[in-house]
Design an enzyme around this catalytic site. Structure first.
Site, mmCIF file in Angstrom:
data_model
loop_
_atom_site.group_PDB
_atom_site.id
_atom_site.type_symbol
_atom_site.label_atom_id
_atom_site.label_comp_id
_atom_site.label_asym_id
_atom_site.label_seq_id
_atom_site.Cartn_x
_atom_site.Cartn_y
_atom_site.Cartn_z
ATOM 1 N N GLY A 168 5.092 -3.453 -1.263
ATOM 2 C CA GLY A 168 5.954 -4.428 -0.599
ATOM 3 C C GLY A 168 5.787 -5.826 -1.173
ATOM 4 C CD GLN A 211 7.460 -13.974 6.374
ATOM 5 O OE1 GLN A 211 7.323 -13.005 7.101
ATOM 6 N NE2 GLN A 211 7.530 -15.205 6.842
ATOM 7 C CG ASP A 223 9.257 -4.296 -2.973
ATOM 8 O OD1 ASP A 223 8.682 -5.120 -2.248
ATOM 9 O OD2 ASP A 223 10.278 -3.656 -2.615
ATOM 10 C CB ILE A 224 11.860 0.217 -2.969
ATOM 11 C CG1 ILE A 224 12.159 -0.753 -1.816
ATOM 12 C CG2 ILE A 224 10.932 1.330 -2.551
ATOM 13 C CD1 ILE A 224 12.909 -0.098 -0.664
ATOM 14 C CG ASN A 275 10.313 4.813 -1.778
ATOM 15 O OD1 ASN A 275 9.707 4.633 -0.703
ATOM 16 N ND2 ASN A 275 11.579 5.161 -1.830
ATOM 17 C CE1 TYR A 312 6.286 -5.236 13.649
ATOM 18 C CE2 TYR A 312 6.473 -3.941 11.649
ATOM 19 C CZ TYR A 312 5.980 -5.044 12.321
ATOM 20 O OH TYR A 312 5.172 -5.947 11.670
ATOM 21 C CE LYS A 324 3.207 -2.628 10.748
ATOM 22 N NZ LYS A 324 2.537 -2.590 9.417
ATOM 23 C CB ILE A 341 4.074 -14.660 8.835
ATOM 24 C CG1 ILE A 341 2.930 -13.735 9.302
ATOM 25 C CG2 ILE A 341 3.633 -15.496 7.614
ATOM 26 C CD1 ILE A 341 1.680 -14.438 9.795
#
Ligand code: VAH
Length: 326
Positions: free
Chosen positions: A12, A16, A38-39, A57, A147, A151, A177
């Site tokens: 990733g 961000q 990353d993809i 991926n 999500y 987590k 963030i």
């Protein structure tokens, strides 16, 4: 004897946190020792020109293995994820990327006897049954978003790999963030990123959360500090592993707008809550991060005033140079 990290892979890396974490790791460990993956293949020139990149991926185990073998990876910072708002629009994708992706990363790390894996969690792991003020590190985890449940599962999976296989897995529950290097994405807290770009470019912003919505937040430099400090900590001191609360500040959308107005007096804000309001309402207002402070010396540097001043200063300079890209 703690084994040293040598060759690092970031998943990733176009995201961000991943994009800025990759640059911070390259500064600390050397450009060629940090592989960005990353993809997305369209990555920023800063990332592309500062070190190696591979397409990975995380839901395709073979792409992970190929990168690990080719670059002899011994440490992984697993930053790829489908965030809260996007995850409610595409829950099956969020499950696949966030859960199967994390499983693939942990299995690859186990089979390759890696030094360490960073698997971030989020305050999204908490839900409406969790105490909302000064939320403890060890408490009720019944999130109501896909999500959030991925987590929680990721935290439990990380702790399982520590205890079952002796793999060194660490992670912290990031608050929202705030940063200026990437544009706002699919997060519920991303109003607090978009508001800065809108304030600088248009002097106005329509917020998708209510004015009084108060959430735990953190400026990117503190996010990077927490990530690097946790990964450098002495493992023998850690009683927690993939589930450290970390906090820096909490503010409401209205408080953030008022702080921006100190610098942009004619800034106008409106509030039009959408589906993301229910997500934000299920999260805590403030976090108890005493475990992180005791076990690895966590301490933030930025508060609302210093973050706001820094964000606006940098974005206003970019606007003047025609480089805001927003
Ligand atoms: C989100 N920025 O909004 C992420 C974060 C605490 C929230 O995990 O989904």
């Amino acid at each position: 004897m703690t084994r040293e990290m040598k060759i690092i892979m970031v998943t990733g890396a176009a995201g961000q946190i991943g994009s800025e974490l990759t640059l911070a790791l390259r500064k600390k460990y050397g450009n060629d020792n940090v592989l960005a993956t990353d993809i997305k293949t369209q990555i920023s020139p800063k990332l592309r020109d500062s070190g190696p990149f591979e397409y990975v991926n995380v839901i395709d185990r073979e792409t992970i293995e190929q990168a690990v073998r080719k670059h002899r990876i011994d440490t992984i910072y697993h930053m790829s994820a489908v965030l809260s708002a996007s995850g409610e629009n595409r829950p099956q994708l969020a499950w696949n990327v966030n859960l199967n992706g994390t499983f693939n990363i942990l299995e690859t790390a186990r089979e390759n006897n890696m030094v360490r894996v960073f698997c971030p969690s989020s305050i999204a792991a908490f839900g409406p049954e969790t105490p909302r003020l000064n939320t403890p590190n060890d408490t009720i985890l019944k999130p109501k978003t896909m999500y959030g449940l991925t987590k929680v599962a990721g935290e439990l999976l990380g702790d399982y790999y520590v205890k079952r296989y002796g793999l060194d897995v660490r992670g912290c529950r990031y608050p929202g963030i705030i940063s200026y290097e990437t544009l706002p994405g699919g997060g519920t807290t991303d109003y607090a990123v978009a508001i800065f770009f809108e304030a600088v470019k248009n002097k106005s912003y329509t917020c998708f959360l209510r004015e009084d919505t108060r959430l735990p937040m953190m400026y990117m430099p503190d996010c990077l500090k927490a990530t690097l400090d946790l990964m450098a900590a002495d493992f023998s001191r850690l009683r927690h592993h993939a589930d450290f609360n970390v906090a820096a500040m909490s503010f409401s959308a209205g408080e953030l707008a008022a702080e921006i107005k100190k610098h942009v007096p004619d800034f106008k804000i409106a509030y039009e809550p959408d589906y993301r309001q229910a997500i934000a309402d299920s999260w805590p207002e403030s976090i108890d991060d005493s475990a992180a402070r005791e076990e690895w010396g966590w301490k933030q540097d930025y508060d609302l005033a210093t973050m706001t001043a820094d964000m606006l200063n940098i974005l206003q300079r970019r606007l003047q140079k025609g480089a805001l890209n927003y």
